[in-house]
Design a protein around this motif. Structure first.
Motif, PDB file in Angstrom:
ATOM      1  N   GLY A  29      -3.171  -0.607   9.973  1.00 18.15           N
ATOM      2  CA  GLY A  29      -2.093   0.369   9.988  1.00 18.15           C
ATOM      3  C   GLY A  29      -2.543   1.688   9.387  1.00 18.15           C
ATOM      4  O   GLY A  29      -3.728   1.954   9.246  1.00 18.15           O
ATOM      5  N   GLN A  30      -1.571   2.497   9.027  1.00 20.13           N
ATOM      6  CA  GLN A  30      -1.867   3.836   8.514  1.00 20.13           C
ATOM      7  C   GLN A  30      -1.199   4.071   7.170  1.00 20.13           C
ATOM      8  O   GLN A  30      -0.058   3.695   6.954  1.00 20.13           O
ATOM      9  CB  GLN A  30      -1.401   4.891   9.518  1.00 20.13           C
ATOM     10  CG  GLN A  30      -1.852   6.287   9.172  1.00 20.13           C
ATOM     11  CD  GLN A  30      -1.456   7.284  10.235  1.00 20.13           C
ATOM     12  OE1 GLN A  30      -0.283   7.604  10.364  1.00 20.13           O
ATOM     13  NE2 GLN A  30      -2.432   7.776  10.992  1.00 20.13           N
ATOM     14  N   PHE A  31      -1.931   4.730   6.274  1.00 17.44           N
ATOM     15  CA  PHE A  31      -1.421   5.182   4.981  1.00 17.44           C
ATOM     16  C   PHE A  31      -1.382   6.701   5.055  1.00 17.44           C
ATOM     17  O   PHE A  31      -2.363   7.345   5.425  1.00 17.44           O
ATOM     18  CB  PHE A  31      -2.352   4.720   3.858  1.00 17.44           C
ATOM     19  CG  PHE A  31      -1.917   5.173   2.500  1.00 17.44           C
ATOM     20  CD1 PHE A  31      -0.957   4.470   1.801  1.00 17.44           C
ATOM     21  CD2 PHE A  31      -2.460   6.308   1.924  1.00 17.44           C
ATOM     22  CE1 PHE A  31      -0.547   4.885   0.545  1.00 17.44           C
ATOM     23  CE2 PHE A  31      -2.058   6.740   0.671  1.00 17.44           C
ATOM     24  CZ  PHE A  31      -1.099   6.016  -0.021  1.00 17.44           C
ATOM     25  N   ARG A  32      -0.228   7.288   4.738  1.00 21.19           N
ATOM     26  CA  ARG A  32      -0.059   8.735   4.823  1.00 21.19           C
ATOM     27  C   ARG A  32       0.359   9.299   3.466  1.00 21.19           C
ATOM     28  O   ARG A  32       0.991   8.613   2.670  1.00 21.19           O
ATOM     29  CB  ARG A  32       1.005   9.095   5.854  1.00 21.19           C
ATOM     30  CG  ARG A  32       0.658   8.631   7.264  1.00 21.19           C
ATOM     31  CD  ARG A  32       1.663   9.123   8.273  1.00 21.19           C
ATOM     32  NE  ARG A  32       1.638  10.569   8.434  1.00 21.19           N
ATOM     33  CZ  ARG A  32       0.761  11.239   9.178  1.00 21.19           C
ATOM     34  NH1 ARG A  32      -0.166  10.596   9.826  1.00 21.19           N
ATOM     35  NH2 ARG A  32       0.825  12.549   9.277  1.00 21.19           N
ATOM     36  N   ARG A  75       2.140   2.350   5.599  1.00 22.80           N
ATOM     37  CA  ARG A  75       2.489   1.712   6.874  1.00 22.80           C
ATOM     38  C   ARG A  75       1.395   0.735   7.301  1.00 22.80           C
ATOM     39  O   ARG A  75       1.197   0.504   8.485  1.00 22.80           O
ATOM     40  CB  ARG A  75       2.736   2.779   7.926  1.00 22.80           C
ATOM     41  CG  ARG A  75       3.964   3.610   7.550  1.00 22.80           C
ATOM     42  CD  ARG A  75       4.344   4.586   8.614  1.00 22.80           C
ATOM     43  NE  ARG A  75       5.566   5.281   8.197  1.00 22.80           N
ATOM     44  CZ  ARG A  75       5.805   6.546   8.434  1.00 22.80           C
ATOM     45  NH1 ARG A  75       4.923   7.260   9.085  1.00 22.80           N
ATOM     46  NH2 ARG A  75       6.933   7.102   8.035  1.00 22.80           N
ATOM     47  N   THR A  76       0.683   0.197   6.298  1.00 19.92           N
ATOM     48  CA  THR A  76      -0.315  -0.834   6.573  1.00 19.92           C
ATOM     49  C   THR A  76       0.324  -2.196   6.340  1.00 19.92           C
ATOM     50  O   THR A  76       1.451  -2.297   5.874  1.00 19.92           O
ATOM     51  CB  THR A  76      -1.545  -0.697   5.657  1.00 19.92           C
ATOM     52  OG1 THR A  76      -1.196  -1.088   4.321  1.00 19.92           O
ATOM     53  CG2 THR A  76      -2.098   0.725   5.662  1.00 19.92           C
ATOM     54  N   ASP A  77      -0.444  -3.249   6.620  1.00 22.65           N
ATOM     55  CA  ASP A  77       0.043  -4.606   6.388  1.00 22.65           C
ATOM     56  C   ASP A  77      -0.395  -5.154   5.033  1.00 22.65           C
ATOM     57  O   ASP A  77      -0.293  -6.345   4.781  1.00 22.65           O
ATOM     58  CB  ASP A  77      -0.413  -5.542   7.517  1.00 22.65           C
ATOM     59  CG  ASP A  77      -1.922  -5.645   7.618  1.00 22.65           C
ATOM     60  OD1 ASP A  77      -2.647  -4.928   6.890  1.00 22.65           O
ATOM     61  OD2 ASP A  77      -2.390  -6.454   8.446  1.00 22.65           O
ATOM     62  N   ALA A  78      -0.889  -4.295   4.145  1.00 20.18           N
ATOM     63  CA  ALA A  78      -1.359  -4.710   2.824  1.00 20.18           C
ATOM     64  C   ALA A  78      -0.635  -3.932   1.727  1.00 20.18           C
ATOM     65  O   ALA A  78      -0.112  -2.847   1.962  1.00 20.18           O
ATOM     66  CB  ALA A  78      -2.864  -4.462   2.703  1.00 20.18           C
ATOM     67  N   TRP A  79      -0.604  -4.503   0.525  1.00 17.30           N
ATOM     68  CA  TRP A  79      -0.067  -3.785  -0.631  1.00 17.30           C
ATOM     69  C   TRP A  79      -1.014  -2.633  -0.947  1.00 17.30           C
ATOM     70  O   TRP A  79      -2.240  -2.773  -0.870  1.00 17.30           O
ATOM     71  CB  TRP A  79       0.032  -4.702  -1.834  1.00 17.30           C
ATOM     72  CG  TRP A  79       1.208  -5.619  -1.787  1.00 17.30           C
ATOM     73  CD1 TRP A  79       1.286  -6.824  -1.166  1.00 17.30           C
ATOM     74  CD2 TRP A  79       2.482  -5.395  -2.380  1.00 17.30           C
ATOM     75  NE1 TRP A  79       2.530  -7.374  -1.330  1.00 17.30           N
ATOM     76  CE2 TRP A  79       3.292  -6.513  -2.083  1.00 17.30           C
ATOM     77  CE3 TRP A  79       3.026  -4.357  -3.131  1.00 17.30           C
ATOM     78  CZ2 TRP A  79       4.607  -6.619  -2.516  1.00 17.30           C
ATOM     79  CZ3 TRP A  79       4.335  -4.468  -3.560  1.00 17.30           C
ATOM     80  CH2 TRP A  79       5.117  -5.582  -3.251  1.00 17.30           C
ATOM     81  N   ALA A  80      -0.471  -1.481  -1.308  1.00 14.50           N
ATOM     82  CA  ALA A  80      -1.270  -0.322  -1.711  1.00 14.50           C
ATOM     83  C   ALA A  80      -0.917   0.011  -3.157  1.00 14.50           C
ATOM     84  O   ALA A  80       0.263   0.114  -3.496  1.00 14.50           O
ATOM     85  CB  ALA A  80      -0.971   0.871  -0.820  1.00 14.50           C
ATOM     86  N   LEU A  95       2.895  -0.034  -3.740  1.00 12.21           N
ATOM     87  CA  LEU A  95       3.744   0.200  -2.568  1.00 12.21           C
ATOM     88  C   LEU A  95       3.671  -1.014  -1.653  1.00 12.21           C
ATOM     89  O   LEU A  95       2.583  -1.460  -1.291  1.00 12.21           O
ATOM     90  CB  LEU A  95       3.274   1.435  -1.797  1.00 12.21           C
ATOM     91  CG  LEU A  95       3.361   2.775  -2.525  1.00 12.21           C
ATOM     92  CD1 LEU A  95       2.667   3.851  -1.708  1.00 12.21           C
ATOM     93  CD2 LEU A  95       4.812   3.141  -2.758  1.00 12.21           C
ATOM     94  N   ARG A  96       4.837  -1.506  -1.275  1.00  9.33           N
ATOM     95  CA  ARG A  96       4.905  -2.659  -0.366  1.00  9.33           C
ATOM     96  C   ARG A  96       4.304  -2.324   0.996  1.00  9.33           C
ATOM     97  O   ARG A  96       4.319  -1.172   1.412  1.00  9.33           O
ATOM     98  CB  ARG A  96       6.356  -3.059  -0.137  1.00  9.33           C
ATOM     99  CG  ARG A  96       7.047  -3.630  -1.313  1.00  9.33           C
ATOM    100  CD  ARG A  96       8.492  -3.947  -0.931  1.00  9.33           C
ATOM    101  NE  ARG A  96       9.206  -4.450  -2.055  1.00  9.33           N
ATOM    102  CZ  ARG A  96       9.320  -5.745  -2.343  1.00  9.33           C
ATOM    103  NH1 ARG A  96       8.776  -6.637  -1.560  1.00  9.33           N
ATOM    104  NH2 ARG A  96       9.984  -6.138  -3.403  1.00  9.33           N
ATOM    105  N   PRO A  97       3.839  -3.350   1.701  1.00 13.30           N
ATOM    106  CA  PRO A  97       3.376  -3.121   3.074  1.00 13.30           C
ATOM    107  C   PRO A  97       4.533  -2.678   3.974  1.00 13.30           C
ATOM    108  O   PRO A  97       5.678  -3.077   3.762  1.00 13.30           O
ATOM    109  CB  PRO A  97       2.859  -4.495   3.514  1.00 13.30           C
ATOM    110  CG  PRO A  97       2.689  -5.291   2.266  1.00 13.30           C
ATOM    111  CD  PRO A  97       3.638  -4.727   1.267  1.00 13.30           C
ATOM    112  N   ARG A  98       4.218  -1.862   4.943  1.00 16.89           N
ATOM    113  CA  ARG A  98       5.163  -1.427   5.986  1.00 16.89           C
ATOM    114  C   ARG A  98       6.427  -0.766   5.439  1.00 16.89           C
ATOM    115  O   ARG A  98       7.504  -0.940   5.979  1.00 16.89           O
ATOM    116  CB  ARG A  98       5.553  -2.600   6.883  1.00 16.89           C
ATOM    117  CG  ARG A  98       4.415  -3.343   7.480  1.00 16.89           C
ATOM    118  CD  ARG A  98       3.935  -2.647   8.716  1.00 16.89           C
ATOM    119  NE  ARG A  98       2.864  -3.448   9.319  1.00 16.89           N
ATOM    120  CZ  ARG A  98       1.834  -2.915   9.930  1.00 16.89           C
ATOM    121  NH1 ARG A  98       1.718  -1.626  10.026  1.00 16.89           N
ATOM    122  NH2 ARG A  98       0.904  -3.674  10.456  1.00 16.89           N
TER     123      ARG A  98
END
Length: 114
Positions: A29-32, A75-80, A95-98
């Motif tokens: 996914g994407q992280f913005r 907006r990724t599928d992993a915790w950030a 930050l939670r995934p998605r």
């Protein structure tokens, strides 16, 4: 004799496959994030399918820019986990995934995905 050679070859191949490292894990996914450039312009940064388990200093908001990034959107599928400092130092926030994203008040300079 041929059977023993075939079994030995198969076992050798299995050992080689087990010893070969797998592909690097990545968040899909994407992280913005948003930031203000050194020149004072509004800008957006993003990471596509970022690697997992590795600290990433975000482009545009490193040591060269006195202003940190803000408004991250995971907006990724992993915790950030975002950090206020470079090299994943300083205060952090997960930050939670998605998720849609965090407020402009959340400042960041680096991130790690897990």
């Amino acid at each position: 004799m041929r059977l023993r050679s075939a079994i030995t070859a198969a076992l050798g191949a299995a050992v080689l496959l087990a010893a070969t490292p797998g592909s690097a894990s990545a968040a899909t996914g994407q992280f913005r994030f948003s930031y203000v450039t050194v020149e004072g312009d509004e800008a957006s940064g993003f990471l596509n399918n970022p690697p997992s388990g590795r600290c990433i200093n975000l482009h545009g908001v490193g040591r060269e820019n006195p202003e940190p990034g803000h408004s991250p959107k995971n907006r990724t599928d992993a915790w950030a986990t975002v950090f206020t400092g470079t090299d994943c130092q300083g205060d952090s926030f997960r930050l939670r995934p998605r998720t849609g994203g965090a407020s402009e008040r959340l400042k960041l300079r680096s991130v790690i995905f897990n």
